[in-house]
Design a protein around this motif. Structure first.
Motif, PDB file in Angstrom:
ATOM      1  N   GLU A 193      -3.241  19.985   5.790  1.00 24.71           N
ATOM      2  CA  GLU A 193      -3.428  18.532   5.845  1.00 24.71           C
ATOM      3  C   GLU A 193      -2.238  17.845   6.502  1.00 24.71           C
ATOM      4  N   LYS A 194      -1.038  18.362   6.268  1.00 24.39           N
ATOM      5  CA  LYS A 194       0.162  17.754   6.839  1.00 24.39           C
ATOM      6  C   LYS A 194       0.228  17.898   8.348  1.00 24.39           C
ATOM      7  N   VAL A 195      -0.292  19.014   8.883  1.00 17.28           N
ATOM      8  CA  VAL A 195      -0.197  19.250  10.329  1.00 17.28           C
ATOM      9  C   VAL A 195      -1.508  19.002  11.062  1.00 17.28           C
ATOM     10  N   GLY A 196      -2.604  18.838  10.346  1.00 16.72           N
ATOM     11  CA  GLY A 196      -3.855  18.493  10.993  1.00 16.72           C
ATOM     12  C   GLY A 196      -4.979  19.499  10.837  1.00 16.72           C
ATOM     13  N   SER A 197      -4.650  20.779  10.842  1.00 11.74           N
ATOM     14  CA  SER A 197      -5.684  21.813  10.692  1.00 11.74           C
ATOM     15  C   SER A 197      -5.019  23.141  10.342  1.00 11.74           C
ATOM     16  N   LYS A 198      -5.829  24.093   9.930  1.00  9.28           N
ATOM     17  CA  LYS A 198      -5.283  25.420   9.622  1.00  9.28           C
ATOM     18  C   LYS A 198      -4.799  26.114  10.888  1.00  9.28           C
ATOM     19  N   TYR A 199      -5.477  25.862  11.997  1.00  9.77           N
ATOM     20  CA  TYR A 199      -5.038  26.443  13.265  1.00  9.77           C
ATOM     21  C   TYR A 199      -3.663  25.899  13.642  1.00  9.77           C
ATOM     22  N   ALA A 200      -3.493  24.592  13.551  1.00 11.55           N
ATOM     23  CA  ALA A 200      -2.206  23.978  13.870  1.00 11.55           C
ATOM     24  C   ALA A 200      -1.123  24.491  12.929  1.00 11.55           C
ATOM     25  N   LEU A 201      -1.466  24.668  11.660  1.00  9.61           N
ATOM     26  CA  LEU A 201      -0.510  25.205  10.695  1.00  9.61           C
ATOM     27  C   LEU A 201      -0.039  26.586  11.117  1.00  9.61           C
ATOM     28  N   CYS A 202      -0.970  27.414  11.534  1.00  8.69           N
ATOM     29  CA  CYS A 202      -0.629  28.767  11.969  1.00  8.69           C
ATOM     30  C   CYS A 202       0.342  28.729  13.143  1.00  8.69           C
ATOM     31  N   VAL A 203       0.062  27.893  14.112  1.00 11.01           N
ATOM     32  CA  VAL A 203       0.905  27.793  15.303  1.00 11.01           C
ATOM     33  C   VAL A 203       2.285  27.253  14.953  1.00 11.01           C
ATOM     34  N   VAL A 204       2.319  26.159  14.214  1.00 10.85           N
ATOM     35  CA  VAL A 204       3.592  25.513  13.866  1.00 10.85           C
ATOM     36  C   VAL A 204       4.447  26.426  12.994  1.00 10.85           C
ATOM     37  N   ALA A 205       3.840  27.008  11.973  1.00 13.29           N
ATOM     38  CA  ALA A 205       4.600  27.870  11.057  1.00 13.29           C
ATOM     39  C   ALA A 205       5.121  29.112  11.765  1.00 13.29           C
ATOM     40  N   SER A 206       4.321  29.701  12.634  1.00 14.61           N
ATOM     41  CA  SER A 206       4.781  30.911  13.329  1.00 14.61           C
ATOM     42  C   SER A 206       5.896  30.595  14.318  1.00 14.61           C
ATOM     43  N   LYS A 207       5.795  29.459  14.999  1.00 17.03           N
ATOM     44  CA  LYS A 207       6.868  29.079  15.932  1.00 17.03           C
ATOM     45  C   LYS A 207       8.158  28.785  15.180  1.00 17.03           C
ATOM     46  N   ARG A 208       8.049  28.094  14.054  1.00 10.94           N
ATOM     47  CA  ARG A 208       9.255  27.787  13.272  1.00 10.94           C
ATOM     48  C   ARG A 208       9.849  29.055  12.675  1.00 10.94           C
ATOM     49  N   ALA A 209       9.006  29.968  12.214  1.00 12.79           N
ATOM     50  CA  ALA A 209       9.503  31.238  11.675  1.00 12.79           C
ATOM     51  C   ALA A 209      10.254  32.011  12.754  1.00 12.79           C
ATOM     52  N   ARG A 210       9.742  31.999  13.980  1.00 12.50           N
ATOM     53  CA  ARG A 210      10.423  32.682  15.094  1.00 12.50           C
ATOM     54  C   ARG A 210      11.772  32.039  15.348  1.00 12.50           C
ATOM     55  N   GLN A 211      11.854  30.706  15.288  1.00 12.37           N
ATOM     56  CA  GLN A 211      13.130  30.018  15.468  1.00 12.37           C
ATOM     57  C   GLN A 211      14.120  30.424  14.374  1.00 12.37           C
ATOM     58  N   ILE A 212      13.639  30.516  13.153  1.00 13.41           N
ATOM     59  CA  ILE A 212      14.494  30.902  12.026  1.00 13.41           C
ATOM     60  C   ILE A 212      15.020  32.318  12.234  1.00 13.41           C
ATOM     61  N   ILE A 213      14.166  33.225  12.647  1.00 15.90           N
ATOM     62  CA  ILE A 213      14.570  34.614  12.904  1.00 15.90           C
ATOM     63  C   ILE A 213      15.602  34.673  14.018  1.00 15.90           C
ATOM     64  N   ASP A 214      15.334  33.972  15.114  1.00 11.88           N
ATOM     65  CA  ASP A 214      16.260  33.981  16.250  1.00 11.88           C
ATOM     66  C   ASP A 214      17.617  33.420  15.862  1.00 11.88           C
ATOM     67  N   HIS A 215      17.621  32.350  15.078  1.00 14.74           N
ATOM     68  CA  HIS A 215      18.889  31.752  14.647  1.00 14.74           C
ATOM     69  C   HIS A 215      19.663  32.718  13.743  1.00 14.74           C
ATOM     70  N   ALA A 216      18.973  33.356  12.820  1.00 15.05           N
ATOM     71  CA  ALA A 216      19.634  34.307  11.922  1.00 15.05           C
ATOM     72  C   ALA A 216      20.224  35.468  12.716  1.00 15.05           C
ATOM     73  N   GLN A 217      19.482  35.959  13.690  1.00 16.22           N
ATOM     74  CA  GLN A 217      19.972  37.079  14.498  1.00 16.22           C
ATOM     75  C   GLN A 217      21.166  36.668  15.345  1.00 16.22           C
ATOM     76  N   SER A 218      21.179  35.428  15.833  1.00 15.13           N
ATOM     77  CA  SER A 218      22.321  34.973  16.624  1.00 15.13           C
ATOM     78  C   SER A 218      23.579  34.834  15.765  1.00 15.13           C
TER      79      SER A 218
END
Length: 67
Positions: free
Chosen positions: A12-37
């Motif tokens: 509901e916060k992002v608009g749809s389950k599809y959008a949630l999947c995209v947003v959450a996966s992109k943010r998770a990738r950013q978190i992983i990349d930052h931790a690795q750096s």
């Protein structure tokens, strides 16, 4: 699997389950990349990146902008 926060509430916060999947996966990738750096192999408290992304979405720290 993410149970808390509830997927329906996050969708509901992002608009749809599809959008949630995209947003959450992109943010998770950013978190992983930052931790690795920073030389980390896992997040503090052993929190999974996708769970951290879901918490950030719930708290409003990650928002979706429509273009």
């Amino acid at each position: 699997m993410i149970n808390d926060p509830a997927i329906d509430d996050l969708a509901e916060k992002v608009g749809s389950k599809y959008a949630l999947c995209v947003v959450a996966s992109k943010r998770a990738r950013q978190i992983i990349d930052h931790a690795q750096s920073q030389g980390l192999t896992e997040l503090p408290g052993k929190v999974k990146p996708l769970s951290e992304a879901a918490i950030e979405i719930e708290d409003g720290r990650v928002t979706v902008s429509k273009y």
